[in-house]
Design an enzyme around this catalytic site. Structure first.
Site, PDB file in Angstrom:
ATOM      1  N   ARG A 235       0.815  -1.189  -0.077  1.00 48.72           N
ATOM      2  CA  ARG A 235       0.656  -0.224  -0.134  1.00 48.72           C
ATOM      3  C   ARG A 235       0.847   1.647   0.032  1.00 48.72           C
ATOM      4  O   ARG A 235       1.699   1.329   0.420  1.00 48.72           O
ATOM      5  CB  ARG A 235      -0.713  -0.342   1.178  1.00 48.72           C
ATOM      6  CG  ARG A 235      -1.955  -1.222   1.304  1.00 48.72           C
ATOM      7  CD  ARG A 235      -2.901  -0.460  -0.007  1.00 48.72           C
ATOM      8  NE  ARG A 235      -4.456  -1.624   0.056  1.00 48.72           N
ATOM      9  CZ  ARG A 235      -4.271  -2.448  -0.871  1.00 48.72           C
ATOM     10  NH1 ARG A 235      -3.224  -2.696  -1.383  1.00 48.72           N
ATOM     11  NH2 ARG A 235      -4.945  -3.523  -0.858  1.00 48.72           N
ATOM     12  N   GLU A 264      -4.298   7.799  -4.534  1.00 48.54           N
ATOM     13  CA  GLU A 264      -4.305   7.162  -6.132  1.00 48.54           C
ATOM     14  C   GLU A 264      -5.879   7.285  -6.908  1.00 48.54           C
ATOM     15  O   GLU A 264      -6.920   7.465  -6.212  1.00 48.54           O
ATOM     16  CB  GLU A 264      -4.466   5.721  -5.647  1.00 48.54           C
ATOM     17  CG  GLU A 264      -3.205   5.263  -5.888  1.00 48.54           C
ATOM     18  CD  GLU A 264      -3.402   2.883  -4.852  1.00 48.54           C
ATOM     19  OE1 GLU A 264      -4.778   3.037  -5.377  1.00 48.54           O
ATOM     20  OE2 GLU A 264      -2.361   3.256  -4.820  1.00 48.54           O
ATOM     21  N   HIS A 283      -1.548   0.498  -9.442  1.00 43.35           N
ATOM     22  CA  HIS A 283      -2.321  -0.228  -8.400  1.00 43.35           C
ATOM     23  C   HIS A 283      -3.601  -1.628  -8.753  1.00 43.35           C
ATOM     24  O   HIS A 283      -4.592  -1.341  -9.218  1.00 43.35           O
ATOM     25  CB  HIS A 283      -3.191   0.643  -7.367  1.00 43.35           C
ATOM     26  CG  HIS A 283      -3.690  -0.492  -5.768  1.00 43.35           C
ATOM     27  ND1 HIS A 283      -3.872   0.581  -5.028  1.00 43.35           N
ATOM     28  CD2 HIS A 283      -4.047  -1.761  -6.370  1.00 43.35           C
ATOM     29  CE1 HIS A 283      -3.979   0.103  -4.274  1.00 43.35           C
ATOM     30  NE2 HIS A 283      -3.555  -1.494  -4.713  1.00 43.35           N
TER      31      HIS A 283
END
Length: 326
Positions: A235, A264, A283
């Site tokens: 993360r 993000e 991601h």
């Protein structure tokens, strides 16, 4: 019999939809607006939520008056107000292990791309700089040391992949499975920090919480071996991104593979986004064909298992909290 209503915040692999659609007692609704306002309007009367990346804060979940279960399409739950759900006795399920191998392979891909500077070499060929080929120096995986921080589902699959390349593998976790480490032929430690000066590669695979936020900061980066390659497929908040950018600027860190960001998508001007010694992904390290199918099926099945009273403990992210509250 009244139907259970399941809200999907985003579409998932058709195999997951099929599991829910096969049940006559389930009504599936797909959200057409995943903003806080849109979800708040959609949640009243919903019994189950299948969620990928949509944000489910307490202010939104408070509208889910009939909610019984939340099922995450993945394993990280930092987009969900888990404590709020725990206080209501609602389990948060995860697709445990569905995408672990995919992320482990993604990590190996980033490691090898950076070790060989494949992005730089590709640019040299495309730009007609063939004579620059002598300036590229490959970093060997063979006989190098990798420190895997987090020996959970992904770390346990990454370790043997690294061993297959002839790497010396050190795994670090506060809850170590020493028997498995011995079986895999890797060295296991509880504290990763003393290992930082010895590692040629550092790969992060820990969840994000208050104990792991900025786990890798200026002090940890300074302690690393010069020329280290850092991979963060965990993360974004696990790494101090500005400190990592500074370490790349100075040359202390040779390269960084980053699949996750603290915000993000990252903001314009983020110091890692345009850095020449980074390899980036949006991601999606868990987004292979097999992983997406498996995660979708597990996401759907976890909801049904809870409704049917047979949900497995290992699928419940907040199991400890629920047990303490009971």
């Amino acid at each position: 019999m009244a139907k259970k209503k399941v809200l999907m915040t985003e579409r998932i692999h058709p195999a997951g939809h099929a599991i829910l659609d096969a049940r006559d007692d389930i009504e599936v609704v797909i959200a057409d607006d995943v903003s806080a306002e849109g979800l708040a309007k959609a949640l009243p009367g919903v019994h189950g939520i299948a969620v990928r990346t949509a944000q489910l804060p307490e202010t939104v979940l408070a509208h889910a008056n009939d909610l019984q279960v939340v099922s995450r399409h993945g394993v990280g739950c930092d987009n969900i107000a888990v404590d709020h759900l725990t206080s209501r006795g609602i389990p948060v399920c995860i697709a445990s292990g569905a995408n672990a191998r995919c992320v482990a392979e993604h990590t190996m891909t980033m490691m090898m791309t950076l070790a060989r500077d494949l992005t730089g070499q590709t640019a040299a060929v495309r730009e007609g700089r063939w004579a620059d080929r002598g300036t590229f120096k490959a970093k060997d995986l063979y006989r190098s040391t990798i420190l895997i921080v987090g020996y959970g589902r992904i770390g346990r699959l990454l370790a043997p992949l690294c061993k297959a390349f002839g790497m010396d593998v050190v795994v670090a976790d506060i809850k170590l499975d020493r028997d498995l480490a011995a079986q895999q032929g890797v060295r296991a430690v509880e504290d990763f920090r003393p290992e930082l000066p010895k590692a040629d590669f550092v790969s992060l695979h820990v969840p994000l919480d208050e104990t792991t936020r900025h786990l890798i900061g200026p002090e940890e980066l300074a302690a690393m071996k010069p020329g280290v390659i850092v991979i963060n497929n965990a993360r974004g908040g696990v790494v101090d991104e500005h400190a990592l950018a500074a370490a790349l600027d100075s040359g202390h860190v040779m390269g960084a593979g980053v699949d996750v960001f603290s915000q993000e998508p990252p903001q314009d001007g983020h110091p890692l986004v345009n850095h020449p010694r980074t390899v980036l992904a949006p991601h999606n390290g868990a987004a292979s064909f097999l992983a997406l199918e498996a995660a979708a099926m597990m996401t759907a099945q976890n909801i049904l298992d809870h409704f049917d009273g047979c949900l497995k403990d290992e699928m419940i992210f907040n199991l400890d909290g629920l047990q303490r509250a009971s």
